[in-house]
Design a protein around this motif. Sequence first.
Motif, mmCIF file in Angstrom:
data_model
loop_
_atom_site.group_PDB
_atom_site.id
_atom_site.type_symbol
_atom_site.label_atom_id
_atom_site.label_comp_id
_atom_site.label_asym_id
_atom_site.label_seq_id
_atom_site.Cartn_x
_atom_site.Cartn_y
_atom_site.Cartn_z
ATOM 1 N N SER A 9 0.855 -1.320 -0.079
ATOM 2 C CA SER A 9 -0.174 -0.004 -0.021
ATOM 3 C C SER A 9 0.856 1.396 -0.079
ATOM 4 O O SER A 9 0.491 2.454 -0.492
ATOM 5 C CB SER A 9 -0.923 -0.008 1.421
ATOM 6 N N TRP A 21 -10.321 0.015 -11.369
ATOM 7 C CA TRP A 21 -11.076 -1.148 -11.070
ATOM 8 C C TRP A 21 -11.020 -2.295 -12.145
ATOM 9 O O TRP A 21 -11.031 -1.801 -13.443
ATOM 10 C CB TRP A 21 -12.818 -0.846 -10.678
ATOM 11 N N THR A 48 -22.893 -0.579 -4.272
ATOM 12 C CA THR A 48 -21.570 -0.702 -3.564
ATOM 13 C C THR A 48 -21.259 -2.348 -3.365
ATOM 14 O O THR A 48 -22.280 -2.988 -3.289
ATOM 15 C CB THR A 48 -21.729 -0.215 -2.090
ATOM 16 N N LYS A 53 -10.184 -7.450 -0.695
ATOM 17 C CA LYS A 53 -9.305 -7.114 0.329
ATOM 18 C C LYS A 53 -9.767 -5.969 1.248
ATOM 19 O O LYS A 53 -9.244 -5.480 1.950
ATOM 20 C CB LYS A 53 -7.853 -6.458 -0.242
ATOM 21 N N GLN A 55 -11.963 -3.286 0.723
ATOM 22 C CA GLN A 55 -12.320 -2.040 0.235
ATOM 23 C C GLN A 55 -14.029 -2.240 -0.304
ATOM 24 O O GLN A 55 -14.445 -3.399 -0.699
ATOM 25 C CB GLN A 55 -11.641 -1.678 -1.073
ATOM 26 N N SER A 56 -14.704 -1.093 -0.100
ATOM 27 C CA SER A 56 -16.226 -1.195 -0.618
ATOM 28 C C SER A 56 -16.355 0.082 -1.647
ATOM 29 O O SER A 56 -17.014 1.018 -1.180
ATOM 30 C CB SER A 56 -16.863 -1.032 0.629
ATOM 31 N N PRO A 57 -15.776 -0.034 -2.841
ATOM 32 C CA PRO A 57 -16.197 1.060 -3.604
ATOM 33 C C PRO A 57 -17.399 1.073 -4.132
ATOM 34 O O PRO A 57 -18.429 -0.014 -4.168
ATOM 35 C CB PRO A 57 -15.053 0.784 -4.735
ATOM 36 N N THR A 187 -8.143 -8.957 -6.934
ATOM 37 C CA THR A 187 -8.454 -7.923 -5.791
ATOM 38 C C THR A 187 -9.379 -6.868 -6.172
ATOM 39 O O THR A 187 -10.080 -6.327 -5.165
ATOM 40 C CB THR A 187 -7.058 -7.134 -5.402
ATOM 41 N N ILE A 189 -9.040 -4.609 -7.771
ATOM 42 C CA ILE A 189 -8.319 -3.129 -7.942
ATOM 43 C C ILE A 189 -7.343 -3.312 -9.168
ATOM 44 O O ILE A 189 -6.536 -4.382 -9.303
ATOM 45 C CB ILE A 189 -7.479 -2.864 -7.021
#
Length: 371
Positions: A9, A21, A48, A53, A55-57, A187, A189
Amino acid sequence: MSEARGGRSAQLKHTGLRPGWTTGACATAATTAAYTALLTGDFPDPVTVALPKGQSPAFALAVEELTGDRATAGVVKDAGDDPDVTHGALVRATVRRLPPGSGVVFRAGPGVGTVTRPGLPLDVGEPAINPVPRQMMRDHIARVAADHGDTGDVEITVSVDHGEEIARSTWNPRLGILGGLSILGTTGIVVPYSCSAWIDSIRRGVDVARAAGHTHVAGCTGSTSEKTVVAEYGLPEIALLDMGDFAGAVLKYVRRHPVDRLTVCGGFAKLSKLAAGHLDLHSARSQVDKGFLAELARQGGADASLTAEVADANTGLAALQLCAAAGVPLGDLVAVAARDQALSVLRGAPVAVDVICIDRAGTVVGRSEVR
């Protein structure tokens, strides 16, 4: 120095590049919205989703269609700052209810390919929707079903506008994925790769690990290989280098700034490129050399027939499977060859190296001794 400043990160933050994404995340968002509309009559917008991992985009919907027993939602893919050929593509999911007990069935719509050759993590004839995106969609179907008292038995048809045309700019046709793109992502992402920015972030990662007193670091090709080395060695995040495709960048920097031990961990196919002498593992700049794998297999005991089969295999994974069935340890042979290539790049620097090869599920399929 804080542990939080190291690892994957921190590397991404240091590049200054904006992540995006995957097609798998977009397909999951579209699927979730479509199934919700099918059960409630309303499309959640934005929708959503929960990524592997944590995240909640939220994704805005570009398409909403509800007709009878099926619903379709569409999401435009944002690849962030990555030069991804699918950036801006419209990913659609059509969800249709099935009789109880049918489970979740996946179909390839227009612009999504079909697997026609062995050697991929999907059976021949299956839509090219990879295992992790499939599981993401199943999980979200189950959550929506539980929220609304449904069985979760559905057919999901994923399509990508102009996907067949876009796929001509990928390796899909050569791999036997015909008719369109693959729905990908482990992931959810997209990690953006500017060569100079990412290589600089690798150097920063080595510096941070050394400054914190860590003598064992791992260069990993992605999140799955990171999980493997953590499970194998208990390494902290600060000791993990997101190497991506830049094996040479890790080795050359560690040569000048040594650590006691370097573990290189990645997918079998990628590390077979390192074993063959490639330091840039990106698919646009190096390919799996099946002739090289065939020679390794021969040295490992493969007979003439198996050697020829390996040389003609569709993918590195297919070659590995052929050898595994015959008891030839191709994974170990690749790991040893990759380690020896790494040592040659290190040019005698006081760094001990070992290599771990994994498959897409993160199972170790080859490893070398530390040398």
